[in-house]
Design an enzyme around this catalytic site. Structure first.
Site, PDB file in Angstrom:
ATOM      1  N   GLU A 194       1.036  -1.223   0.150  1.00  0.00           N
ATOM      2  CA  GLU A 194       0.107  -0.063   0.003  1.00  0.00           C
ATOM      3  C   GLU A 194       1.012   1.427   0.097  1.00  0.00           C
ATOM      4  O   GLU A 194       1.918   1.269   0.447  1.00  0.00           O
ATOM      5  CB  GLU A 194      -1.099   0.006   1.030  1.00  0.00           C
ATOM      6  CG  GLU A 194      -1.714   1.433   1.168  1.00  0.00           C
ATOM      7  CD  GLU A 194      -2.996   1.330   1.913  1.00  0.00           C
ATOM      8  OE1 GLU A 194      -3.733   2.159   1.737  1.00  0.00           O
ATOM      9  OE2 GLU A 194      -3.049   0.406   2.866  1.00  0.00           O
ATOM     10  N   ASN A 238     -11.966  -2.976  -0.771  1.00  0.00           N
ATOM     11  CA  ASN A 238     -10.806  -2.982   0.152  1.00  0.00           C
ATOM     12  C   ASN A 238     -11.379  -3.765   1.293  1.00  0.00           C
ATOM     13  O   ASN A 238     -11.310  -4.705   1.733  1.00  0.00           O
ATOM     14  CB  ASN A 238     -10.107  -1.703   0.122  1.00  0.00           C
ATOM     15  CG  ASN A 238      -9.092  -1.961   1.647  1.00  0.00           C
ATOM     16  OD1 ASN A 238      -8.511  -2.853   1.410  1.00  0.00           O
ATOM     17  ND2 ASN A 238      -9.181  -0.910   2.429  1.00  0.00           N
ATOM     18  N   GLU A 239     -12.136  -2.907   2.248  1.00  0.00           N
ATOM     19  CA  GLU A 239     -12.388  -3.546   3.602  1.00  0.00           C
ATOM     20  C   GLU A 239     -13.695  -2.732   3.821  1.00  0.00           C
ATOM     21  O   GLU A 239     -14.199  -2.185   5.020  1.00  0.00           O
ATOM     22  CB  GLU A 239     -11.518  -3.428   4.757  1.00  0.00           C
ATOM     23  CG  GLU A 239     -11.048  -2.049   5.030  1.00  0.00           C
ATOM     24  CD  GLU A 239     -10.028  -1.832   6.391  1.00  0.00           C
ATOM     25  OE1 GLU A 239      -9.459  -2.825   6.579  1.00  0.00           O
ATOM     26  OE2 GLU A 239      -9.938  -0.833   6.651  1.00  0.00           O
ATOM     27  N   CYS A 242      -6.754   1.394   2.027  1.00  0.00           N
ATOM     28  CA  CYS A 242      -7.623   2.264   1.988  1.00  0.00           C
ATOM     29  C   CYS A 242      -7.307   3.420   0.702  1.00  0.00           C
ATOM     30  O   CYS A 242      -8.425   4.103   0.417  1.00  0.00           O
ATOM     31  CB  CYS A 242      -7.573   3.175   3.409  1.00  0.00           C
ATOM     32  SG  CYS A 242      -8.041   1.949   4.514  1.00  0.00           S
TER      33      CYS A 242
END
Length: 663
Positions: A52, A382-383, A250
């Site tokens: 990331e 992503n989450e 993120c």
């Protein structure tokens, strides 16, 4: 009487010492090693890398560009630049000045207009990423785009200076042509400097436009022009990763939908790629970093290429039309979701499409890679969590599998390993026959040790698990004082034995985050730390390396009294067979303050008389590695079995790898 009492006192002390020695005697554990009746395979993707762009991981990190804001695209175009000898406006500029022009028709729209009134005094200076790191004897490619607008400017002069302003190296480039031209030259450094600066001056007075001012080391990974930082990629290569997940995290989501990561803006000619302020520039009040941007010189083509270099499966993650739910939680309307879905379909074509007959396959070929990248996985979101995510996931899954039925889709269970959102996500995804569900865990070392048996009772017929982000937090989640100490690494090793022992459920795992610049970080802990000159591996890195380098091909069963070792008396263990190397690999973690002896009985297996032991331990649980020393590092030795028995001692607070040849 006094003598008698003294003798009695000595006797009591000796007796106490005897019983204490008995209680502290090193226990021996007898382990049975045998074939796993379920014939479970260890996936090649079992241990991988999660990249990331946080902590200056890309620009200022693995992407080897040394000039910050090289094309003046930051929201504040002066970011990274200054004119040290130019007077303020109120003092009447007498040496020159810089203004910015914009071409809205271009993705990379800004450029600098430099007016030189006195070439003896005008300087344009770039600070680099917390300075510019230079190595003794190395050469650096200096390039820039320039349009000679008016006047008699005949040359652009570049020089590198140290923190005291002393010149390190210089070069002059003659300006001969009209119109926009690219100029290239080379600077060589006669010494090592951690925080140099680039200064640009001019010969003659007049007006020029400049863009894409760049400085790259020639000694990059595989020697590629405009490539990646060699020492950082080497550390990734040494992990022998099964996959590379990119670009986040993120940043995939963005704070808003407009700020999401859009892969199409990161491919093609580097000079034509867009710019985006990094989500983490203002992510945490404790580390505001307004000069943290994304030039996308490291874009999706480069991520695929890096995956190929590492021998790792590429695992791209794309926006599902939901901005970060910790920020704005902005949603694209369902009726407007098609462009997001099309981005996913086009990405698969970019990676796998025919170079002659498909639009995006042709672009890949034009960028220098005619052969497909053989993409097998893609992540949707992503989450994210909740009903909005499930609704969007359904649309992506239907469209992707309608056109590319063999692509494995990774879905998400939210940011936490438990709770309402986690339970809801798993329930819905299981009903939808999801293929792989991403779980994230940032928690205390104690949590990791207590959860080594987490997957022992997962549904074997449900979706597979991607442990996509995990790291033990020594202080607490999102705490700037978290350390990459031996306690965190040891607890992760204990947890990883449970991941491997359940390889029929857990298909993919990766620590997070990957990189951190020593002066440009936002989040701790991190796997690899670096500055402008050097990098070092953390204890956590060596745990990952030992598991990944010794992943094996087939799961074995290793038990004590018929039970898997998942924390009983602070012992954790897993075992695999590597059919390619014809060896058995046993991983044992001891989180006790006391050493333990083990003896191993290989049931219906014949092994050689010698075995290799790899030890990873530390002087204290608080021990850390740093730029000058790595006290927490594996040590390897070869031993012979005593009296034909497989026995050894597992030191206190240690990870031990045992490797035995099969006969």
């Amino acid at each position: 009487m006094a003598t008698k009492n003294r003798i009695f006192s000595i006797a009591i002390s000796l007796s106490a010492a005897f019983f204490s020695a008995q209680n502290n005697a090193i226990r021996t554990y007898h382990l049975d090693l045998k074939e796993n009746p379920a014939n479970i395979k260890i996936q090649p993707t079992m241990y991988g890398i999660f990249f990331e762009d946080i902590n200056f991981a890309a620009d200022g990190g693995i992407y080897a560009e040394l000039i910050k804001n090289r094309s003046f695209e930051f929201d504040e175009p002066f970011t990274g630049w200054k004119q040290p000898h130019t007077k303020t406006l109120s003092q009447n500029l007498d040496s020159g000045f810089l203004t910015f022009y914009s071409d809205p028709a271009k993705t990379n729209k800004n450029y600098a207009r430099i007016t030189v009134l006195n070439d003896k005094n005008y300087i344009l200076e770039n600070e680099g990423f917390r300075g510019i790191g230079l190595h003794l004897g190395e050469q650096y490619d200096f390039s820039f785009d320039l349009e000679n607008v008016s006047g008699n400017i005949a040359a652009v002069n570049a020089r590198l200076v140290d923190e005291n302003g002393k010149e390190i190296s210089s070069v002059s480039t003659i300006i001969r042509k009209k119109g926009w031209q690219k100029y290239n030259t080379v600077l060589q450094s006669p010494r090592t400097v951690e925080k140099a600066r680039l200064q640009i001056t001019f010969t003659g007075n007049g007006v020029v436009n400049m863009d894409m001012i760049s400085l790259f080391p020639q000694d990059t990974w595989k020697g590629r022009k405009g490539g990646l930082r060699k020492d950082l990629v080497q550390k990734l290569y040494d992990l022998q990763p099964g996959f590379l997940r990119f670009p986040g995290g993120c940043i995939v989501e963005g704070r808003t939908l407009a700020e999401r990561y859009q892969w199409k803006k990161t491919v093609g000619n580097v000079a034509d790629r867009g710019y985006l302020i990094n989500k983490w520039s203002t992510g945490f009040p404790h580390r505001l970093t307004p000069d943290y941007g994304q030039s996308f010189g490291l874009g999706f083509f480069e991520y695929f290429q890096l995956s190929e270099d590492l021998g790792a499966e590429p695992v791209p993650i794309l926006s599902c039309g939901m901005a970060c739910q910790f920020n704005t939680a902005e949603l694209v309307k369902m009726e407007d979701l098609d462009p997001y879905v099309q981005d996913a379909l086009d990405l698969i074509e970019f990676a796998n499409g025919d170079s002659a007959t498909t639009k995006w396959g042709k672009l890949r070929a034009d960028m220098g890679h005619a052969k497909p990248f053989n993409l097998k996985f893609i992540g949707v979101g992503n989450e994210q969590w909740g009903a909005d995510y499930i609704e969007r996931y359904k649309v992506f899954e239907k469209a992707i599998h309608a056109k590319y039925p063999d692509i494995k889709i990774i879905s998400g269970s939210g940011p936490s390993p438990d709770g309402e959102f986690f339970e809801y996500g798993w329930k819905e995804l299981k009903q939808l026959n999801a293929q792989i569900v991403d779980e994230h865990y940032y928690n205390s070392p104690d949590w990791f040790m207590k959860n080594a048996a987490r997957y022992d009772h997962y549904d074997r017929s449900g979706p597979k698990v991607f442990a996509g982000e995990y790291a033990a937090q020594s202080v607490g989640v999102v705490k700037p004082d978290n350390k990459n100490n031996w306690l965190t690494a040891l607890s992760e090793a204990a947890f990883m034995t449970g991941l491997e022992r359940n390889a029929d459920v857990v298909y993919m795992t990766s620590y997070a985050p990957l990189f951190a610049h020593a002066e440009g970080w936002q989040w701790t802990p991190d796997l690899i730390w670096f500055n402008n000159l050097k990098s070092y591996a953390t204890p956590n890195y060596y745990v990952q390396k030992l598991f990944s380098n010794n992943r094996g091909t087939d799961l074995l069963t290793i038990e004590n009294k018929g039970k898997a070792l998942s924390g009983q008396e602070n012992l954790f263990a897993t075992a695999v067979k590597d059919i390619n190397k014809n060896e058995i690999i046993i991983k044992i973690v001891n989180t006790d303050l006391q050493a333990k002896k083990i003896s191993i009985n290989p049931v219906n297996m014949k092994v050689g008389k010698k075995f290799t032991q790899i030890f990873l331990s530390a002087p204290q649980l608080s021990s850390e590695n740093n730029f000058t020393a790595e006290p927490v590092k594996p040590k390897e030795e070869t031993s012979a079995f005593k009296n034909g028995k497989i026995s050894t001692e597992i030191p206190a607070n240690s990870l031990v790898i045992l490797k035995l040849n099969l006969l």
